[in-house]
Each structure stands twice: as C-alpha cells, then as structure tokens.
Motif scaffolding. Structure first.
Motif, short mmCIF file in Angstrom:
data_model
loop_
_atom_site.label_atom_id
_atom_site.label_comp_id
_atom_site.label_asym_id
_atom_site.label_seq_id
_atom_site.Cartn_x
_atom_site.Cartn_y
_atom_site.Cartn_z
N ARG A 168 45.02 -6.30 14.80
CA ARG A 168 45.18 -5.15 15.69
C ARG A 168 46.46 -4.40 15.34
O ARG A 168 46.51 -3.18 15.36
N GLY A 169 47.50 -5.14 14.98
CA GLY A 169 48.75 -4.52 14.56
C GLY A 169 48.60 -3.72 13.28
O GLY A 169 49.33 -2.75 13.06
N LEU A 170 47.67 -4.11 12.42
CA LEU A 170 47.39 -3.37 11.19
C LEU A 170 46.44 -2.20 11.43
O LEU A 170 46.09 -1.49 10.50
N GLY A 171 45.97 -2.06 12.66
CA GLY A 171 45.07 -0.96 12.99
C GLY A 171 43.60 -1.29 12.80
O GLY A 171 42.75 -0.41 12.86
N ASP A 172 43.28 -2.54 12.56
CA ASP A 172 41.90 -2.97 12.35
C ASP A 172 41.39 -3.58 13.65
O ASP A 172 41.85 -4.65 14.06
N ILE A 173 40.45 -2.90 14.30
CA ILE A 173 40.02 -3.35 15.63
C ILE A 173 38.54 -3.72 15.67
O ILE A 173 38.17 -4.76 16.20
N MET B 274 43.55 -7.04 4.21
CA MET B 274 44.23 -5.87 4.79
C MET B 274 45.70 -5.85 4.43
O MET B 274 46.27 -4.78 4.21
N VAL C 239 50.61 0.53 1.87
CA VAL C 239 50.97 1.15 3.14
C VAL C 239 51.16 2.64 2.89
O VAL C 239 51.90 3.06 2.01
N VAL D 77 53.31 7.84 7.10
CA VAL D 77 52.70 8.63 8.18
C VAL D 77 53.38 9.96 8.30
O VAL D 77 54.53 10.14 8.19
#
Length: 92
Positions: free
Chosen positions: A24-29, A84, A89, A92
C-alpha cells in the motif's frame, strides 16, 4: 494443540498484514487485495471443508486451512513486493 496452531496462524497472518501495508505504501492496492481474497477464498475455504468435514479434522483442520491460505497470500504478497521494489522510482 489448537491454541498453538492459532498462535502460528497469527504469525503468518501478521506477515500478510505487513506485506499488504508495504505494498500500500508503494501505491499498489488492487492486486494485493485480490491476492488476500484469493488466499482465503481460493485456498482456505475449500481446504477447510476437506480437512474439517471430509477428513474429520474439526477445528484443527480449519486452523490448518487458515494457515495454508494466509501462508499462500503472504508468499504471493512477498513476491509482489520484491517485483515492485525493483522498479525505478519516478520523480513526482
């Protein structure tokens, strides 16, 4: 024996919770959620029926099935995290 198995299940399930949080911290939900649901509904439920009902294992069979499902999900989540974490990276 059931208490010891339940303790082992908590360790495996805790690993699963950590891996879901890391992903979740890596943005994978979405995919990790599917892996957890698949681990429990695809592994635990049919295995629990077989071990507890068909083979007469009772509560111990259910706990073993939960351990198997959570262990499968934890392993899949760990493999997903490794994949992941190797990605580049993007700024942003």
């Amino acid at each position: 024996p059931v208490i010891a198995l339940a303790g082992f299940f908590l360790v495996v399930d805790g690993g699963q919770a950590v891996m879901v949080g890391a992903l979740r911290g890596l943005g994978d939900i979405v995919l990790p959620s599917c892996m957890v649901v698949g681990g429990f509904w695809g592994i635990s439920v049919p295995l629990a029926h077989r071990l507890a009902v068909v083979q007469g294992g009772g509560v111990e069979g259910i706990i073993w099935a939960l351990i198997a499902g959570a262990g499968t999900a934890t392993t899949l989540l760990l493999l997903r995290f490794r994949a992941m974490a190797r990605r580049q990276v993007r700024p942003v």
